[in-house]
Design a protein around this motif. Structure first.
Motif, PDB file in Angstrom:
ATOM      1  N   HIS A   1      -2.920 -14.311  -4.451  1.00 52.78           N
ATOM      2  CA  HIS A   1      -2.002 -13.681  -5.401  1.00 52.78           C
ATOM      3  C   HIS A   1      -2.714 -13.243  -6.679  1.00 52.78           C
ATOM      4  CE1 HIS A   1       1.587 -14.397  -3.059  1.00 52.78           C
ATOM      5  NE2 HIS A   1       1.228 -15.645  -2.884  1.00 52.78           N
ATOM      6  N   ASP A   2      -4.007 -13.494  -6.760  1.00 51.79           N
ATOM      7  CA  ASP A   2      -4.828 -13.086  -7.897  1.00 51.79           C
ATOM      8  C   ASP A   2      -5.586 -11.818  -7.484  1.00 51.79           C
ATOM      9  OD1 ASP A   2      -6.771 -12.732  -9.833  1.00 51.79           O
ATOM     10  OD2 ASP A   2      -7.334 -14.845  -9.945  1.00 51.79           O
ATOM     11  N   ALA A   3      -5.037 -10.647  -7.829  1.00 49.22           N
ATOM     12  CA  ALA A   3      -5.589  -9.385  -7.343  1.00 49.22           C
ATOM     13  C   ALA A   3      -7.057  -9.173  -7.725  1.00 49.22           C
ATOM     14  CB  ALA A   3      -4.736  -8.212  -7.830  1.00 49.22           C
ATOM     15  N   PRO A   4      -7.469  -9.456  -8.964  1.00 44.71           N
ATOM     16  CA  PRO A   4      -8.893  -9.293  -9.285  1.00 44.71           C
ATOM     17  C   PRO A   4      -9.789 -10.209  -8.450  1.00 44.71           C
ATOM     18  CG  PRO A   4      -7.589  -9.350 -11.303  1.00 44.71           C
ATOM     19  CD  PRO A   4      -6.675  -9.740 -10.186  1.00 44.71           C
TER      20      PRO A   4
ATOM     21  N   VAL B   1      -9.098 -11.310  -5.400  1.00 46.96           N
ATOM     22  CA  VAL B   1      -9.104 -10.758  -4.046  1.00 46.96           C
ATOM     23  C   VAL B   1     -10.114  -9.620  -3.949  1.00 46.96           C
ATOM     24  CG1 VAL B   1      -7.744  -9.460  -2.347  1.00 46.96           C
ATOM     25  CG2 VAL B   1      -6.752 -11.456  -3.482  1.00 46.96           C
ATOM     26  N   ALA B   2     -10.106  -8.732  -4.932  1.00 47.38           N
ATOM     27  CA  ALA B   2     -11.046  -7.605  -4.925  1.00 47.38           C
ATOM     28  C   ALA B   2     -12.485  -8.081  -4.994  1.00 47.38           C
ATOM     29  CB  ALA B   2     -10.740  -6.680  -6.097  1.00 47.38           C
TER      30      ALA B   2
ATOM     31  N   ALA C   1       1.535 -10.372  -1.769  1.00 46.99           N
ATOM     32  CA  ALA C   1       0.087 -10.174  -1.821  1.00 46.99           C
ATOM     33  C   ALA C   1      -0.393  -9.016  -0.955  1.00 46.99           C
ATOM     34  CB  ALA C   1      -0.637 -11.455  -1.397  1.00 46.99           C
TER      35      ALA C   1
ATOM     36  N   SER D   1      -2.250  -5.839  -2.791  1.00 44.00           N
ATOM     37  CA  SER D   1      -3.608  -6.067  -3.290  1.00 44.00           C
ATOM     38  C   SER D   1      -4.579  -6.318  -2.152  1.00 44.00           C
ATOM     39  CB  SER D   1      -3.633  -7.222  -4.290  1.00 44.00           C
ATOM     40  OG  SER D   1      -3.166  -8.420  -3.709  1.00 44.00           O
TER      41      SER D   1
ATOM     42  N   LYS E   1      -5.346  -2.902  -0.697  1.00 46.81           N
ATOM     43  CA  LYS E   1      -6.223  -2.153  -1.597  1.00 46.81           C
ATOM     44  C   LYS E   1      -7.664  -2.631  -1.456  1.00 46.81           C
ATOM     45  CE  LYS E   1      -6.804  -0.880  -6.483  1.00 46.81           C
ATOM     46  NZ  LYS E   1      -6.247  -1.034  -7.854  1.00 46.81           N
ATOM     47  N   ALA E   2      -7.864  -3.938  -1.394  1.00 44.27           N
ATOM     48  CA  ALA E   2      -9.211  -4.488  -1.241  1.00 44.27           C
ATOM     49  C   ALA E   2      -9.808  -4.111   0.104  1.00 44.27           C
ATOM     50  CB  ALA E   2      -9.173  -6.007  -1.404  1.00 44.27           C
TER      51      ALA E   2
END
Length: 214
Positions: A50-53, A55-56, A83, A86, A89-90
């Motif tokens: 749930h932490d998009a940065p 995950v990326a 989630a 994100s 996107k990753a």
């Protein structure tokens, strides 16, 4: 050799998928909120999907992002569904596949029949998480075509309480629940993992859900 990032690496399915991937020589990064529970020859990373940065960042260089986390709400009221954007996107940024450990509740009991979750026999206590899993599958099917994903629904009987023996023998299906000659629908954890990693090595279900059972 592929690089797998497994979210939920301390869980029943995630741990076995990671172990099977390592057995075949793949590189595995295991992600969990508490990495103390990560066993095996994994690179451990503490974090949340749930932490998009995060995950990326953790997805850098990955070939497959494996999502093996529960679909029930967490302590902050967040669902796995939240989630998906994100993660997608990753995956696109890295040219990676999204690979989901799904649920059995969204499988149909027969061709054209109701979903398992919609039958009277389905236990009420499991409906919230099963419904969340079904919502994730719907969201995946609605993603743009540049997102390559697959979603593996286990048989109805699947979990640490029914781990079974590793056999390497199972059947694959589509959107319909697979049962044996006695009407049972089962799959052991190791055999589920074999089917999952087989799909990673030899993709046959791009942007599809499939199921595995004995």
């Amino acid at each position: 050799m592929a690089k797998l990032v497994i979210f939920g690496a301390t869980g029943y399915a995630g741990g076995r998928i990671g172990a099977e991937a390592r057995r075949r020589g793949h590189d595995v990064v295991g992600v969990a909120r508490n990495v103390d529970g990560i066993s095996g020859d994994f690179t451990a990373r503490a974090g949340s999907l749930h932490d998009a940065p995060f995950v990326a960042e953790v997805a850098k260089g990955a070939d497959v992002l494996v999502v093996a986390t529960p679909a029930r709400e967490d302590a902050d009221g967040r669902k796995l569904l939240d989630a998906v954007p994100s993660l997608a996107k990753a995956a696109v940024a890295e040219g990676a596949r999204l690979a989901f450990v799904g649920g059995a509740g969204s499988l149909h009991v027969a061709e054209g029949g109701p979903r398992l979750i919609d039958t009277p026999e389905f236990p009420d206590e499991y409906k919230p998480e099963a419904g969340n899993h079904a919502d994730v599958l719907t969201a995946l099917r609605e993603l743009p075509s540049d997102v390559d994903w697959f979603y593996v629904s286990p048989a109805a009987e699947f979990g640490a309480w029914a781990a079974g023996e590793r056999t390497g023998k199972f059947r694959l299906g589509g959107d319909v629940l697979l049962t044996d000659e006695n009407g049972a629908s089962k799959i052991g954890g190791d055999d589920y993992a074999i089917a999952f990693v087989d799909e990673i090595e030899q993709p046959k279900h791009s942007r599809q859900r499939f199921t595995v059972a004995y």
